[in-house]
Design a protein around this motif. Structure first.
Motif, short mmCIF file in Angstrom:
data_model
loop_
_atom_site.label_atom_id
_atom_site.label_comp_id
_atom_site.label_asym_id
_atom_site.label_seq_id
_atom_site.Cartn_x
_atom_site.Cartn_y
_atom_site.Cartn_z
N PHE A 174 31.32 23.14 42.38
CA PHE A 174 31.19 24.59 42.61
C PHE A 174 31.42 25.45 41.25
O PHE A 174 31.04 26.15 41.19
CB PHE A 174 31.83 24.87 43.69
N LEU A 175 32.71 24.72 40.69
CA LEU A 175 33.23 25.54 39.56
C LEU A 175 32.23 25.25 38.37
O LEU A 175 32.47 26.17 37.48
CB LEU A 175 34.62 24.89 39.20
N MET A 176 31.35 24.36 38.24
CA MET A 176 30.39 24.32 37.25
C MET A 176 29.15 25.34 37.21
O MET A 176 28.75 25.64 36.23
CB MET A 176 29.68 22.91 37.49
N LEU A 177 29.22 26.10 38.50
CA LEU A 177 28.51 27.15 38.59
C LEU A 177 28.85 28.41 37.61
O LEU A 177 27.86 29.07 37.06
CB LEU A 177 28.26 27.75 39.95
N SER A 178 30.20 28.41 37.30
CA SER A 178 30.46 29.53 36.43
C SER A 178 29.90 29.60 34.90
O SER A 178 30.07 30.57 34.27
CB SER A 178 32.10 29.39 36.37
N PHE A 179 29.40 28.36 34.82
CA PHE A 179 28.80 28.24 33.43
C PHE A 179 27.35 28.31 33.44
O PHE A 179 26.61 28.67 32.28
CB PHE A 179 28.78 26.53 32.81
N VAL A 180 26.72 28.50 34.42
CA VAL A 180 25.54 28.76 35.05
C VAL A 180 25.03 30.32 35.18
O VAL A 180 24.15 30.80 34.67
CB VAL A 180 24.94 27.81 35.98
N ILE A 181 25.84 30.86 35.88
CA ILE A 181 25.69 32.39 36.02
C ILE A 181 25.96 33.26 35.01
O ILE A 181 27.28 33.14 34.40
CB ILE A 181 26.61 32.73 37.35
N PRO A 182 25.06 34.03 34.45
CA PRO A 182 25.49 34.66 33.42
C PRO A 182 26.64 35.94 33.75
O PRO A 182 26.63 36.50 34.71
CB PRO A 182 24.11 35.73 33.07
N GLY A 183 27.45 36.16 32.59
CA GLY A 183 28.64 36.83 32.85
C GLY A 183 28.27 38.38 33.05
O GLY A 183 28.88 39.22 33.83
N GLN A 184 27.14 38.76 32.59
CA GLN A 184 26.54 40.13 32.64
C GLN A 184 26.16 40.53 34.24
O GLN A 184 26.22 41.67 34.46
CB GLN A 184 25.30 40.63 31.83
N THR A 185 25.87 39.51 35.00
CA THR A 185 25.44 39.88 36.22
C THR A 185 26.72 40.22 37.18
O THR A 185 26.53 40.75 38.23
CB THR A 185 24.66 38.61 36.76
N LEU A 186 27.88 39.71 36.48
CA LEU A 186 29.08 40.05 37.51
C LEU A 186 29.70 41.37 37.14
O LEU A 186 30.81 41.52 37.44
CB LEU A 186 30.08 38.92 37.20
N LEU A 187 29.41 42.04 36.09
CA LEU A 187 29.78 43.20 35.70
C LEU A 187 30.27 44.18 36.82
O LEU A 187 31.18 44.88 36.83
CB LEU A 187 29.22 43.79 34.24
N GLU A 225 37.95 45.85 40.38
CA GLU A 225 39.15 46.06 39.54
C GLU A 225 39.37 47.71 39.94
O GLU A 225 40.73 48.05 39.99
CB GLU A 225 38.64 46.15 37.97
N ALA A 226 38.48 48.62 40.26
CA ALA A 226 38.69 49.81 40.45
C ALA A 226 39.31 49.85 41.87
O ALA A 226 40.29 50.76 42.09
CB ALA A 226 37.44 50.58 40.63
N GLN A 227 39.04 49.03 42.72
CA GLN A 227 39.54 48.93 44.27
C GLN A 227 41.03 48.81 43.99
O GLN A 227 41.92 49.20 44.90
CB GLN A 227 38.91 48.10 45.01
N PHE A 228 41.42 47.84 43.01
CA PHE A 228 42.83 47.81 43.00
C PHE A 228 43.60 48.26 42.07
O PHE A 228 44.87 48.12 41.82
CB PHE A 228 43.10 46.09 42.87
N GLY A 229 43.02 49.34 41.43
CA GLY A 229 43.63 50.13 40.57
C GLY A 229 43.95 49.68 39.16
O GLY A 229 44.80 50.09 38.42
N LEU A 230 43.20 48.68 38.76
CA LEU A 230 43.29 47.75 37.53
C LEU A 230 42.58 48.01 36.30
O LEU A 230 42.61 47.69 35.39
CB LEU A 230 43.01 46.31 37.81
N VAL A 231 41.43 49.30 36.61
CA VAL A 231 40.80 49.76 35.59
C VAL A 231 41.81 50.57 34.43
O VAL A 231 42.47 51.32 34.97
CB VAL A 231 39.52 50.51 36.07
N ASP A 232 41.23 50.29 33.32
CA ASP A 232 42.01 50.91 32.29
C ASP A 232 43.63 50.58 32.05
O ASP A 232 44.49 51.43 32.00
CB ASP A 232 41.85 52.49 32.30
N SER A 233 43.67 49.29 32.29
CA SER A 233 45.13 48.79 32.24
C SER A 233 45.14 47.49 31.75
O SER A 233 44.13 46.78 31.79
CB SER A 233 45.80 48.60 33.56
N LEU A 234 46.31 46.91 30.92
CA LEU A 234 46.30 45.69 30.39
C LEU A 234 46.41 44.52 31.31
O LEU A 234 45.87 43.55 31.15
CB LEU A 234 47.38 45.61 29.49
N LEU A 235 47.08 44.93 32.46
CA LEU A 235 47.13 43.93 33.74
C LEU A 235 45.59 43.60 33.91
O LEU A 235 45.29 42.46 34.50
CB LEU A 235 48.06 44.50 34.74
#
Length: 299
Positions: A133-146, A153-163
């Protein structure tokens, strides 16, 4: 007659020796080594030309660069470096990049090593399925997850933060896992059995036995992840909007837009961003080679 046959045989043997053919085996090997060295040096010099152009033009003004971009500066100046340090948030961007890189790489490697340790110690159909299952992370293009990642990130208030950047970079733990697990499988199982008989628990075995034994591959993974995190552009560009939280790579990008006609200043900021990772790579290159060689042998 016998003397003639003896002479002919001796001549045949002499002709068959490497020296009679012109060059000895060691001489031919030295020639091949010299040819390989010349080819490698030539390729290295070709690859170094862009770096030379960038660095040498940081000591020029715009007029000198336009007149002769490949030549040495006629009027040597540090004005570009002075301007960049005094008028641009280079120091803050460097601190931000260091925080994100050090913290992110540390947790990436620890998570990847712990996952590999668990997979090696508990071999079953379940762990095999998780590995697949972890191997799928190399198959799925990262752009599709943006988009889903940004929403999370916005739901947890992490946008525009180093964390928020650090959390995103933790996805690189999968890459660490696949490199470490292959190396860890080559460790002798008798070591773990002996440690258990002595009363050591799983975490003590991991920290005191496994980590020292896999140090070469750990260093290799740290170097690869550090260079990737330090030079990453897409993730900070999407998730960071505040100037005081930008990384060095974003400062290079901003210089390209704000100082589009001042190429010496742009190259100066690029050089400043390259210096730390360049020194880091030079310092760690012997461990990179050692880790790759050891990992190939173990695998």
């Amino acid at each position: 007659m016998t003397t003639q046959h003896t002479s002919s045989a001796a001549a045949s043997v002499a002709a068959a020796t490497p020296a009679a053919r012109g060059l000895s085996l060691s001489q031919r090997e030295r020639i091949r080594s010299a040819i390989r060295s010349v080819v490698v040096i030539a390729i290295a010099l070709i690859c170094a030309v862009p770096l030379y152009v960038v660095v040498i033009n940081t000591f020029k003004n715009s007029g000198d660069m336009a007149a002769d971009p490949f030549g040495l500066p006629t009027h040597f100046t540090l004005e570009n470096y002075t301007y960049a340090m005094e008028n641009l948030p280079i120091v803050q961007a460097t601190i931000n990049t260091l925080i994100v890189t050090v913290v992110g790489v540390f947790f990436m490697v620890i998570i990847g090593a712990l996952a590999a340790y668990g997979m090696v110690q508990k071999r079953s159909k379940l762990t095999a399925g998780i590995g697949a299952f972890l191997m799928l992370s190399f198959v799925i293009p990262g752009q599709t997850l943006l988009i889903p990642q940004y929403k999370m990130e916005a739901q947890f208030g992490l946008v525009d933060s180093l964390l928020g950047l650090i959390v995103l970079y933790l996805g690189g733990a999968t890459f660490c896992y696949f490199l470490i697990v292959q190396y860890m499988r080559g460790l002798p199982g008798e070591l773990f059995e002996a440690a258990r008989l002595d009363g050591a628990g799983p975490f003590r075995i991991f920290w005191q036995i496994v980590l020292p034994l896999i140090r070469p591959i750990l260093i290799t993974v740290v170097v690869f992840e550090t260079m990737w995190t330090w030079n990453d552009f897409m993730t900070p560009n999407i998730y960071i909007s505040s100037t005081e939280k930008q990384t060095l790579v974003l400062q290079v990008f901003n210089a390209m837009g704000q100082f589009s006609t001042n190429w010496p200043l742009f190259m100066t900021i690029t050089t400043i961003a390259l210096i730390p990772v360049f020194l880091f790579f030079i310092f760690c290159q012997k461990w990179i080679v050692a880790g790759l060689v050891a990992g190939s042998v173990k695998g």
